[in-house]
Design a protein around this motif. Structure first.
Motif, PDB file in Angstrom:
ATOM      1  N   LEU A  24      34.608  33.913  32.542  1.00 18.07           N
ATOM      2  CA  LEU A  24      35.110  35.236  32.170  1.00 18.07           C
ATOM      3  C   LEU A  24      34.241  36.264  32.870  1.00 18.07           C
ATOM      4  O   LEU A  24      33.010  36.240  32.737  1.00 18.07           O
ATOM      5  N   VAL A  25      34.877  37.154  33.628  1.00 20.10           N
ATOM      6  CA  VAL A  25      34.166  38.192  34.376  1.00 20.10           C
ATOM      7  C   VAL A  25      34.546  39.550  33.803  1.00 20.10           C
ATOM      8  O   VAL A  25      35.735  39.888  33.716  1.00 20.10           O
ATOM      9  N   ILE A  26      33.525  40.335  33.446  1.00 17.96           N
ATOM     10  CA  ILE A  26      33.736  41.675  32.901  1.00 17.96           C
ATOM     11  C   ILE A  26      33.457  42.696  34.001  1.00 17.96           C
ATOM     12  O   ILE A  26      32.436  42.625  34.688  1.00 17.96           O
ATOM     13  N   LYS A  86      47.376  32.222  35.924  1.00 18.69           N
ATOM     14  CA  LYS A  86      47.527  32.633  37.322  1.00 18.69           C
ATOM     15  C   LYS A  86      46.225  33.252  37.827  1.00 18.69           C
ATOM     16  O   LYS A  86      45.367  33.682  37.062  1.00 18.69           O
ATOM     17  N   ARG A  87      46.121  33.355  39.130  1.00 21.38           N
ATOM     18  CA  ARG A  87      44.919  33.852  39.808  1.00 21.38           C
ATOM     19  C   ARG A  87      45.082  35.354  40.067  1.00 21.38           C
ATOM     20  O   ARG A  87      45.829  35.751  40.955  1.00 21.38           O
ATOM     21  N   ALA A  88      44.414  36.171  39.256  1.00 17.27           N
ATOM     22  CA  ALA A  88      44.392  37.619  39.493  1.00 17.27           C
ATOM     23  C   ALA A  88      43.407  37.907  40.621  1.00 17.27           C
ATOM     24  O   ALA A  88      42.510  37.115  40.896  1.00 17.27           O
ATOM     25  N   TRP A  89      43.557  39.063  41.249  1.00 18.23           N
ATOM     26  CA  TRP A  89      42.743  39.422  42.413  1.00 18.23           C
ATOM     27  C   TRP A  89      41.710  40.476  42.010  1.00 18.23           C
ATOM     28  O   TRP A  89      41.844  41.652  42.329  1.00 18.23           O
ATOM     29  N   HIS A  90      40.661  40.057  41.313  1.00 16.59           N
ATOM     30  CA  HIS A  90      39.693  40.977  40.725  1.00 16.59           C
ATOM     31  C   HIS A  90      38.265  40.812  41.242  1.00 16.59           C
ATOM     32  O   HIS A  90      37.509  41.762  41.261  1.00 16.59           O
ATOM     33  N   ILE A 102      38.799  34.483  34.654  1.00 14.22           N
ATOM     34  CA  ILE A 102      39.650  35.521  34.063  1.00 14.22           C
ATOM     35  C   ILE A 102      38.891  36.826  34.226  1.00 14.22           C
ATOM     36  O   ILE A 102      37.696  36.896  33.926  1.00 14.22           O
ATOM     37  N   GLY A 103      39.571  37.864  34.702  1.00 11.28           N
ATOM     38  CA  GLY A 103      38.952  39.164  34.919  1.00 11.28           C
ATOM     39  C   GLY A 103      39.422  40.187  33.901  1.00 11.28           C
ATOM     40  O   GLY A 103      40.626  40.387  33.736  1.00 11.28           O
ATOM     41  N   ILE A 104      38.468  40.798  33.211  1.00  8.98           N
ATOM     42  CA  ILE A 104      38.747  41.839  32.211  1.00  8.98           C
ATOM     43  C   ILE A 104      38.091  43.131  32.673  1.00  8.98           C
ATOM     44  O   ILE A 104      36.880  43.170  32.910  1.00  8.98           O
ATOM     45  N   GLU A 105      38.881  44.185  32.797  1.00  8.26           N
ATOM     46  CA  GLU A 105      38.392  45.512  33.181  1.00  8.26           C
ATOM     47  C   GLU A 105      38.238  46.378  31.940  1.00  8.26           C
ATOM     48  O   GLU A 105      39.161  46.461  31.123  1.00  8.26           O
ATOM     49  N   LEU A 106      37.095  47.012  31.807  1.00  8.53           N
ATOM     50  CA  LEU A 106      36.890  48.040  30.787  1.00  8.53           C
ATOM     51  C   LEU A 106      37.065  49.391  31.471  1.00  8.53           C
ATOM     52  O   LEU A 106      36.489  49.615  32.541  1.00  8.53           O
ATOM     53  N   GLU A 107      37.848  50.263  30.874  1.00  7.64           N
ATOM     54  CA  GLU A 107      37.969  51.607  31.439  1.00  7.64           C
ATOM     55  C   GLU A 107      36.629  52.296  31.220  1.00  7.64           C
ATOM     56  O   GLU A 107      36.221  52.549  30.088  1.00  7.64           O
ATOM     57  N   GLY A 108      35.908  52.528  32.318  1.00  7.67           N
ATOM     58  CA  GLY A 108      34.591  53.120  32.194  1.00  7.67           C
ATOM     59  C   GLY A 108      33.867  53.197  33.515  1.00  7.67           C
ATOM     60  O   GLY A 108      34.466  52.992  34.579  1.00  7.67           O
ATOM     61  N   GLN A 163      36.461  25.841  28.151  1.00  8.59           N
ATOM     62  CA  GLN A 163      35.411  25.768  29.174  1.00  8.59           C
ATOM     63  C   GLN A 163      34.724  27.121  29.388  1.00  8.59           C
ATOM     64  O   GLN A 163      33.693  27.193  30.055  1.00  8.59           O
ATOM     65  N   ILE A 164      35.281  28.187  28.813  1.00  7.64           N
ATOM     66  CA  ILE A 164      34.610  29.498  28.875  1.00  7.64           C
ATOM     67  C   ILE A 164      33.605  29.560  27.728  1.00  7.64           C
ATOM     68  O   ILE A 164      33.877  30.083  26.661  1.00  7.64           O
TER      69      ILE A 164
END
Length: 183
Positions: A33-35, A94-98, A115-121, A148-149
């Protein structure tokens, strides 16, 4: 509590399907997991431009900064707004492009297994209480659905692309976040 459907969408998220994704390599487990953070224009919130970018609908003439984004094809799986609203752009299988050029624990191409999670900031402004709450609930659901995460396979963009990226930045409270996902 968030739940994830058999189609790999968060049932409680607003779904905005992005065209910017592809298949993960066959046999690749979702294990990271990538923030991240994002704001468009920089340090401006609630504009709707993040969704436009991830949907391929950004009017690059709407703001001078957007000139740099012309032709960019990018997405994340989810975005968490300053109010805590959860938007999902790409199903998790699916593979997001983050992540771009990246490496975690010696394995390159993090988009393949992350998995890519974006925080508005921004890197320097504190994130909101609502964002931490939503991120914790989302993380709990992801860890349940994709075991596995583990906690030691959660990281920031700054750590997988350290010469290129700095998000989520010094303003992200990692200690608080890890406490929140355990409660």
């Amino acid at each position: 509590m968030f739940t994830i459907s058999s189609q790999h969408w968060v049932n409680q998220a607003k779904q905005l399907p992005s065209p910017y994704f592809n298949q993960r390599p066959v046999g690749t487990a979702i294990s990271l997991l990538v923030i991240h953070n994002i704001s468009l224009p920089p340090a401006q919130f609630g504009t709707g431009y993040i969704a436009d970018l991830f949907l391929g609908q950004l009017d690059c003439d709407a703001h001078p900064y957007f000139h740099y984004l012309r032709g960019l094809e990018v997405s994340a799986h989810c975005v968490i707004s300053r109010t805590g609203e959860l938007l999902q752009f790409v199903p998790f299988d699916k593979r997001a492009w983050h992540a771009g050029a990246s490496s975690f624990a010696g394995v390159t191409n993090c988009n393949d297994y992350a998995i890519g999670i974006e925080l508005e900031g921004t890197d320097t402004q504190p994130y909101t209480e609502a964002q931490y709450q939503t991120l914790a609930m989302l993380t709990q659901a992801l860890q349940q659905h994709y075991p596995q995460i583990s906690d030691n396979r959660i990281t920031g963009h700054q750590f997988i692309a350290p010469l290129r990226k700095s998000d989520p930045g010094l303003s992200f409270d990692w200690s608080r976040y890890f406490r929140d996902i355990k409660s």
